[in-house]
Design an enzyme around this catalytic site. Structure first.
Site, PDB file in Angstrom:
ATOM      1  N   LYS A  41       7.724   6.877   6.156  1.00  0.00           N
ATOM      2  CA  LYS A  41       6.595   7.348   5.515  1.00  0.00           C
ATOM      3  C   LYS A  41       5.213   6.261   5.732  1.00  0.00           C
ATOM      4  CE  LYS A  41       8.728   4.827   1.409  1.00  0.00           C
ATOM      5  NZ  LYS A  41       9.673   5.132   0.474  1.00  0.00           N
ATOM      6  N   TYR A 260     -17.234 -17.802  -0.008  1.00  0.00           N
ATOM      7  CA  TYR A 260     -17.614 -17.315  -1.095  1.00  0.00           C
ATOM      8  C   TYR A 260     -17.093 -17.860  -2.394  1.00  0.00           C
ATOM      9  CZ  TYR A 260     -19.431 -13.213   1.448  1.00  0.00           C
ATOM     10  OH  TYR A 260     -20.069 -12.592   2.489  1.00  0.00           O
TER      11      TYR A 260
HETATM   12  C1  LIG Z   1      10.722   3.970   0.384  1.00  0.00           C
HETATM   13  C2  LIG Z   1      11.920   4.716   0.106  1.00  0.00           C
HETATM   14  C3  LIG Z   1      13.130   4.306   0.711  1.00  0.00           C
HETATM   15  C4  LIG Z   1      13.306   3.070   1.890  1.00  0.00           C
HETATM   16  O1  LIG Z   1      13.233   1.994   1.178  1.00  0.00           O
HETATM   17  P1  LIG Z   1      13.369   0.590   1.742  1.00  0.00           P
HETATM   18  O2  LIG Z   1      13.558  -0.568   0.732  1.00  0.00           O
HETATM   19  O3  LIG Z   1      12.162   0.401   2.465  1.00  0.00           O
HETATM   20  O4  LIG Z   1      14.409   0.499   2.612  1.00  0.00           O
HETATM   21  C5  LIG Z   1      14.468   4.620   0.585  1.00  0.00           C
HETATM   22  N1  LIG Z   1      14.477   5.924  -0.239  1.00  0.00           N
HETATM   23  C6  LIG Z   1      13.359   6.624  -1.073  1.00  0.00           C
HETATM   24  C7  LIG Z   1      13.605   7.631  -1.930  1.00  0.00           C
HETATM   25  C8  LIG Z   1      12.110   5.859  -0.715  1.00  0.00           C
HETATM   26  O5  LIG Z   1      11.039   6.296  -1.378  1.00  0.00           O
END
Ligand SMILES: *Cc1c(COP(=O)(O)O)cnc(C)c1O
Length: 371
Positions: A41, A260
């Site tokens: 994702k 800044y």
């Molecule tokens: C993002 C996500 C993962 C992966 O998690 P990591 O900690 O990056 O391994 C697994 N399951 C779900 C439901 C997620 O949303």
């Protein structure tokens, strides 16, 4: 300074796909027989969903997770023959396109189950996963929802149930009592549903031991080289290497402020190197006066605020010729530990990676096709 194809790009993001594949193989060994699915994702956590998916598919990975159906539809073009799970489920109207692309919807509530089951009953059974909430209170079926399905299993007719899953809230903390509590909850509730392969663990969950692994684990951040554990030596290989180029090195001849808000006072005889990366590139603004970079093996502090396109480093302690304009410095990866940098930024490695910006010259190495 040039465009993206210029050899002198002001910042270079190198992504090591061989290291990514090695991390997947390491997790496969650690998972001892459970299938290791890849979570890609958010554009593969900022690394690039398509090159990541291609490299992992070539390494043998068969199952991939995205958040949105739109991500799944795009990913399908890269992965014609892999299982693609959509964690958010399907929004009303997304079902036909998802079905045509063979996406596996993760169904999080009863209305969505009813819509997809009806669709499956009209044609071919619709591949689906069920997500049970065991402690995140975010997405997923509640306990009463699961009881309703247990009483009324006909509501699932039309679904090709591929997976029953849940998600851990505190998996990176080995001793946290939430972990066994969620495990027990998951075992209890999934037993009420039709038999299907199960999945509970994310990256860190794999390390909680065999009872957490079931048939499939869902690895994200560890694939990309972050330490999945809060403490201890990182068992993963680095994937991400971000280098910024020094644009100018200023010698300070009388005390003067930097950046800044004039938040840093450079001493007389200090040298300040300006690097062409800023918060618009995903370098967290919170790293002003807190961050660090590496010029070769030498660690140098970020001084002053992070600007939109620039940061300033105190390179006073380096040899005079070590911080010349044009020098590449490690900003993430290389000699800069991304997990340590994330802590310095007051965030986590997930956020650091997913914010990697679009202006870098991206170089993918070690991919399945450039061997
Ligand atoms: C993002 C996500 C993962 C992966 O998690 P990591 O900690 O990056 O391994 C697994 N399951 C779900 C439901 C997620 O949303």
């Amino acid at each position: 300074m040039g465009n993206e194809s210029s050899p002198a790009a002001s910042a270079i993001l190198t992504l090591d796909l061989a290291a990514l594949a090695e991390n997947w193989r390491r997790l496969c060994r650690l998972a001892e027989g459970a299938e290791v699915a890849a979570v890609v994702k958010a554009n593969g956590y900022g690394i690039g969903a398509a090159p990541v998916a291609k490299a992992l598919r070539a390494a043998g990975c068969r199952s991939f997770f995205v958040a949105h159906a739109s991500e799944g539809l795009t990913l399908r073009r890269t992965l014609p023959d892999a299982d693609i799970y959509v964690l958010h489920g399907l929004l009303p109207g997304e079902e036909p396109a998802a079905q045509a692309a063979g996406l596996i919807a993760t169904l999080n509530d009863l209305p969505q189950i009813d819509i997809c089951a009806a669709l499956g009953r009209r044609g071919r059974p619709l591949p689906a996963a069920l997500h049970i909430d065991t402690g995140m209170t975010r997405l997923g079926l509640s306990e009463p929802d699961v009881h309703e399905l247990a009483r009324n299993p006909a509501r699932l007719a039309g679904l090709d149930l591929r997976l029953v899953m849940s998600h851990l809230a505190c998996s990176e903390e080995d001793g946290n009592p939430m972990n066994p509590r969620q495990l027990a909850e998951f075992e209890r509730l999934r037993a009420l549903l039709p038999a299907a392969p199960a999945s509970l663990a994310n990256s860190a969950g794999i390390f909680l031991g065999p009872p957490y692994r079931f048939e499939m684990v869902r690895a994200g951040v560890a694939l990309y080289g972050a330490n999945p554990l809060e403490r201890g030596v990182n068992p993963m290989v680095q994937v991400v290497h971000l280098q910024g180029r020094i644009l100018q090195t200023r010698r300070v001849d009388s005390p003067r402020t930097v950046g800044y808000g004039a938040t840093h006072l450079a001493d007389r005889s200090a040298r300040i190197a300006t690097v062409g990366v800023g918060y618009a590139d995903g370098y967290p603004r919170s790293l002003g006066n807190r961050g660090f970079a590496h010029v070769g093996s030498q660690r140098v502090p970020v001084v002053g605020r992070v600007s939109m396109d620039l940061i300033t480093l105190d390179v006073t302690r380096l040899p005079a010729d070590a911080a010349e304009p044009g020098t590449l410095v490690d900003l993430m990866g290389g000699n800069v530990d991304i997990d340590e940098l994330a802590v310095a930024a007051g965030t986590n490695t997930y956020e650091l990676l997913t914010r990697l910006g679009p202006r870098y010259r991206r170089i993918y190495t070690g991919g399945p096709h450039d061997a």
